[in-house]
Write an enzyme that holds these catalytic residues in place. Structure first.
Site, mmCIF file in Angstrom:
data_model
loop_
_atom_site.group_PDB
_atom_site.id
_atom_site.type_symbol
_atom_site.label_atom_id
_atom_site.label_comp_id
_atom_site.label_asym_id
_atom_site.label_seq_id
_atom_site.Cartn_x
_atom_site.Cartn_y
_atom_site.Cartn_z
ATOM 1 N N ASP A 91 0.883 -1.173 0.000
ATOM 2 C CA ASP A 91 0.000 0.000 0.000
ATOM 3 C C ASP A 91 0.908 1.207 0.000
ATOM 4 O OD1 ASP A 91 -2.838 0.815 -0.024
ATOM 5 O OD2 ASP A 91 -2.212 1.998 1.699
ATOM 6 N N PHE A 104 4.634 5.281 -13.058
ATOM 7 C CA PHE A 104 3.170 5.377 -13.065
ATOM 8 C C PHE A 104 2.757 6.430 -12.046
ATOM 9 C CE2 PHE A 104 2.172 3.161 -9.051
ATOM 10 C CZ PHE A 104 3.391 2.566 -8.781
ATOM 11 N N ASP A 112 4.581 9.810 -10.577
ATOM 12 C CA ASP A 112 6.001 9.905 -10.939
ATOM 13 C C ASP A 112 6.335 11.133 -11.799
ATOM 14 O OD1 ASP A 112 7.210 7.749 -9.582
ATOM 15 O OD2 ASP A 112 6.556 6.317 -11.106
HETATM 16 P P1 ITT Z 1 -3.467 -2.247 -5.347
HETATM 17 O O1 ITT Z 1 -4.288 -1.816 -4.148
HETATM 18 O O2 ITT Z 1 -4.165 -3.258 -6.208
HETATM 19 O O3 ITT Z 1 -2.073 -2.641 -4.978
HETATM 20 P P2 ITT Z 1 -3.643 0.571 -6.039
HETATM 21 O O4 ITT Z 1 -3.211 1.397 -7.209
HETATM 22 O O5 ITT Z 1 -5.073 0.691 -5.566
HETATM 23 O O6 ITT Z 1 -3.273 -0.961 -6.329
HETATM 24 P P3 ITT Z 1 -2.708 1.849 -3.600
HETATM 25 O O7 ITT Z 1 -4.035 1.882 -2.946
HETATM 26 O O8 ITT Z 1 -1.508 1.458 -2.800
HETATM 27 O O9 ITT Z 1 -2.674 0.863 -4.847
HETATM 28 O O10 ITT Z 1 -2.469 3.285 -4.248
HETATM 29 C C1 ITT Z 1 -1.251 3.611 -4.763
HETATM 30 C C2 ITT Z 1 -1.339 4.931 -5.516
HETATM 31 O O11 ITT Z 1 -0.309 5.804 -5.036
HETATM 32 C C3 ITT Z 1 -1.066 4.699 -6.997
HETATM 33 O O12 ITT Z 1 -2.266 4.530 -7.719
HETATM 34 C C4 ITT Z 1 -0.317 5.965 -7.375
HETATM 35 O O13 ITT Z 1 -1.245 6.973 -7.662
HETATM 36 C C5 ITT Z 1 0.433 6.334 -6.096
HETATM 37 N N1 ITT Z 1 1.792 5.754 -6.082
HETATM 38 C C6 ITT Z 1 2.231 4.737 -5.296
HETATM 39 N N2 ITT Z 1 3.500 4.426 -5.582
HETATM 40 C C7 ITT Z 1 3.859 5.229 -6.598
HETATM 41 C C8 ITT Z 1 5.037 5.365 -7.348
HETATM 42 O O14 ITT Z 1 6.085 4.574 -7.168
HETATM 43 N N3 ITT Z 1 5.065 6.297 -8.288
HETATM 44 C C9 ITT Z 1 4.015 7.078 -8.515
HETATM 45 N N4 ITT Z 1 2.853 7.021 -7.867
HETATM 46 C C10 ITT Z 1 2.766 6.093 -6.902
#
Ligand code: ITT
Length: 196
Positions: free
Chosen positions: A65, A148, A151
């Site tokens: 997360d 993604f 970034d």
């Molecule tokens: P899962 O729950 O299926 O893992 P999700 O996209 O819903 O996928 P999260 O609830 O953890 O995951 O939300 C993560 C969000 O935070 C993601 O959609 C990005 O907008 C941002 N994010 C996380 N890590 C990132 C990264 O390395 N680079 C850019 N944005 C990031």
């Protein structure tokens, strides 16, 4: 050893495939529909996703997360990063909304961090969560096409490029996700080879 990767985010899947390669785990994609994320912290949500992965598959599970915490927004979007603009996973709309919210914030106060909670859960009930953080500064116009999410508007401290302009390997080496899963990988490998 088969381990389910409890994420639907393809950006994370790509990064975690690279980051976890040295730990010798056979990553299985999550084929089930995950439930809503209702936790109050990154750690709580990561653990819940890993436990759900075990429940759905019977396999050990790894989950992430993560999100962007913006100083001038009191740490938001935080755990709401994936759905900040409303629709889950609309990366472009999320990033544009954050930029709009920061219009009147001076450049000197554009500090932010990416945070990642990495969790494993095992069928025998054992689990562990670790956190990784990458500090940086936001820029007002998106740059770069790697990575993604947020970034394209995030410049890591000590760098001139956004994390979407870094090569995937350079992002992995410093990222919140890289830090968290490089700490968790050996803990999981050890847990898989010992009894509770
Ligand atoms: P899962 O729950 O299926 O893992 P999700 O996209 O819903 O996928 P999260 O609830 O953890 O995951 O939300 C993560 C969000 O935070 C993601 O959609 C990005 O907008 C941002 N994010 C996380 N890590 C990132 C990264 O390395 N680079 C850019 N944005 C990031």
């Amino acid at each position: 050893m088969k381990v389910v990767l409890a994420t639907k985010n393809l950006g994370k899947v790509a990064e975690l495939g690279r980051i976890l390669a040295p730990y010798g785990v056979d990553l299985v994609p999550a084929s089930y529909q995950p439930g809503p994320e209702t936790g109050a912290s990154f750690a709580e949500n990561a653990l819940a996703k890993a436990v759900e992965g075990v429940r759905e598959t019977g396999l050990p599970a790894l989950a992430d997360d993560s999100g962007l915490t913006v100083d001038a927004l009191n740490g938001m979007p935080g755990i709401l990063s994936a759905r900040w603009a409303g629709a889950h996973g609309d990366d472009r709309a999320n990033l544009e909304l954050v930029l709009g919210q920061l219009t009147d914030v001076p450049d000197a106060r554009l500090g932010a961090a990416f945070v990642c909670a990495a969790a494993y859960a095992l069928p025998d009930g054992r689990s562990q969560v670790v956190l990784g953080e990458l500090r940086g500064t936001l820029v007002r116009a998106p740059r770069g096409s790697n990575g993604f999410g947020y970034d394209p508007i995030f410049v890591p401290d000590g760098y001139a490029l956004t994390s979407a302009e870094l090569s995937p390997e350079d992002k992995d080496a410093i990222s919140h996700r890289g830090q968290a899963f490089r700490a968790l990988g050996p803990l999981l490998a050890a847990a898989l080879t010992t009894e509770p």
